[in-house]
Design a protein around this motif. Sequence first.
Motif, PDB file in Angstrom:
ATOM      1  N   VAL A  62     -20.574 -23.950  18.292  1.00 42.69           N
ATOM      2  CA  VAL A  62     -21.791 -23.535  18.785  1.00 42.69           C
ATOM      3  C   VAL A  62     -21.765 -24.463  19.778  1.00 42.69           C
ATOM      4  O   VAL A  62     -22.677 -24.089  20.998  1.00 42.69           O
ATOM      5  N   ALA A  63     -21.196 -25.645  20.037  1.00 39.55           N
ATOM      6  CA  ALA A  63     -21.457 -26.475  21.237  1.00 39.55           C
ATOM      7  C   ALA A  63     -20.704 -25.788  22.392  1.00 39.55           C
ATOM      8  O   ALA A  63     -21.311 -25.789  23.551  1.00 39.55           O
ATOM      9  N   ALA A  64     -19.660 -25.276  22.116  1.00 37.76           N
ATOM     10  CA  ALA A  64     -18.839 -24.622  23.015  1.00 37.76           C
ATOM     11  C   ALA A  64     -19.678 -23.308  23.913  1.00 37.76           C
ATOM     12  O   ALA A  64     -19.707 -22.965  24.858  1.00 37.76           O
ATOM     13  N   ALA A  65     -20.699 -22.902  22.780  1.00 44.75           N
ATOM     14  CA  ALA A  65     -21.269 -21.648  23.276  1.00 44.75           C
ATOM     15  C   ALA A  65     -22.729 -22.174  23.857  1.00 44.75           C
ATOM     16  O   ALA A  65     -23.427 -21.509  24.553  1.00 44.75           O
ATOM     17  N   GLY A  66     -22.810 -23.372  24.114  1.00 48.20           N
ATOM     18  CA  GLY A  66     -23.873 -24.131  24.916  1.00 48.20           C
ATOM     19  C   GLY A  66     -25.130 -24.384  24.373  1.00 48.20           C
ATOM     20  O   GLY A  66     -25.972 -24.487  24.689  1.00 48.20           O
ATOM     21  N   VAL A  67     -25.195 -24.438  22.828  1.00 52.22           N
ATOM     22  CA  VAL A  67     -26.221 -24.689  22.019  1.00 52.22           C
ATOM     23  C   VAL A  67     -26.480 -26.380  22.318  1.00 52.22           C
ATOM     24  O   VAL A  67     -25.644 -26.949  22.159  1.00 52.22           O
ATOM     25  N   GLY A  68     -27.994 -26.608  22.066  1.00 51.62           N
ATOM     26  CA  GLY A  68     -28.439 -27.994  22.106  1.00 51.62           C
ATOM     27  C   GLY A  68     -27.982 -28.796  20.809  1.00 51.62           C
ATOM     28  O   GLY A  68     -27.497 -28.198  19.843  1.00 51.62           O
ATOM     29  N   THR A  69     -28.363 -30.070  20.847  1.00 50.21           N
ATOM     30  CA  THR A  69     -28.061 -30.954  19.879  1.00 50.21           C
ATOM     31  C   THR A  69     -28.914 -30.304  18.588  1.00 50.21           C
ATOM     32  O   THR A  69     -28.452 -30.358  17.555  1.00 50.21           O
ATOM     33  N   HIS A  70     -29.960 -30.152  18.520  1.00 50.36           N
ATOM     34  CA  HIS A  70     -30.961 -29.579  17.456  1.00 50.36           C
ATOM     35  C   HIS A  70     -30.301 -28.535  16.806  1.00 50.36           C
ATOM     36  O   HIS A  70     -30.254 -28.371  15.611  1.00 50.36           O
ATOM     37  N   GLY A  71     -29.825 -27.469  17.690  1.00 51.01           N
ATOM     38  CA  GLY A  71     -29.195 -26.116  17.206  1.00 51.01           C
ATOM     39  C   GLY A  71     -27.997 -26.528  16.471  1.00 51.01           C
ATOM     40  O   GLY A  71     -27.675 -25.912  15.446  1.00 51.01           O
ATOM     41  N   ILE A  72     -27.333 -27.513  16.889  1.00 53.85           N
ATOM     42  CA  ILE A  72     -25.978 -27.782  16.452  1.00 53.85           C
ATOM     43  C   ILE A  72     -25.972 -28.546  14.957  1.00 53.85           C
ATOM     44  O   ILE A  72     -25.348 -28.357  14.201  1.00 53.85           O
ATOM     45  N   LEU A  73     -27.235 -29.344  15.134  1.00 49.64           N
ATOM     46  CA  LEU A  73     -27.648 -30.047  13.743  1.00 49.64           C
ATOM     47  C   LEU A  73     -28.049 -29.026  12.516  1.00 49.64           C
ATOM     48  O   LEU A  73     -27.509 -29.280  11.532  1.00 49.64           O
ATOM     49  N   VAL A  74     -28.643 -28.173  12.864  1.00 47.51           N
ATOM     50  CA  VAL A  74     -29.350 -26.935  11.991  1.00 47.51           C
ATOM     51  C   VAL A  74     -28.084 -26.186  11.592  1.00 47.51           C
ATOM     52  O   VAL A  74     -28.087 -26.130  10.305  1.00 47.51           O
TER      53      VAL A  74
END
Length: 229
Positions: A36-48
Amino acid sequence: MSPSEIHRTHRTGWLRAAVLGANDGIVSTASLILGVAAAGVGTHGILVTGVAGLVAGAMSMAAGEYVSVSSQADTERADLTRESKELAANPAQEHAELMSIYVKRGLDETLASNVASQLMKYDALAAHGRDELGISDTMAAQPVQAALVSAGTFAVGAVMPLLIVLLFPISALMWGVAGSSLFFLGVLGFLSARAGGAPVIASVARIAFWGALAMALTTGVGALFGVAA
């Protein structure tokens, strides 16, 4: 018993479940985070995503281990029930079967017959379960133990890459998660090898290789969909 005579076979059941759970927790959670980080998702989305993966993965591990090991336990019970009926119906034939097993292991026929007689007199079902079916108390399937160990170690393993998300800035997150996860996997390989008395280098290399492959593939998928979006 001297230290050189201490065996670790009795650890096989829980050690397998622990290594599987911790390895899956680190690899799957780190891979999700990297994807998800490689897809450009932010920190909050990564944590969820990571927390959801932890909960889902731990429950999946518990359910999977319980169901699979319960199936093994059911098979063992069915075999022992069948063996008990055969012992009651034809003890002479069962004695001959046990005797032949000991002859194949190197005993002469007279000694093998005496050993089989003594063991069947003491506990015939246990003797046949152990030597004919390969079932013993030490190696018997334990579904609840396997489920709890797998779920617990999965959660512990999954927490590790999640902590990196909290500690690292988004710009360095992917390198931090990948590097720390490989380190965690190396530590897991070392500990599992020491607990099981296996070669350390082979264990560490094996677990690190497959973890790195899983993270690389998931990162590639995330980057692909991120570009496509």
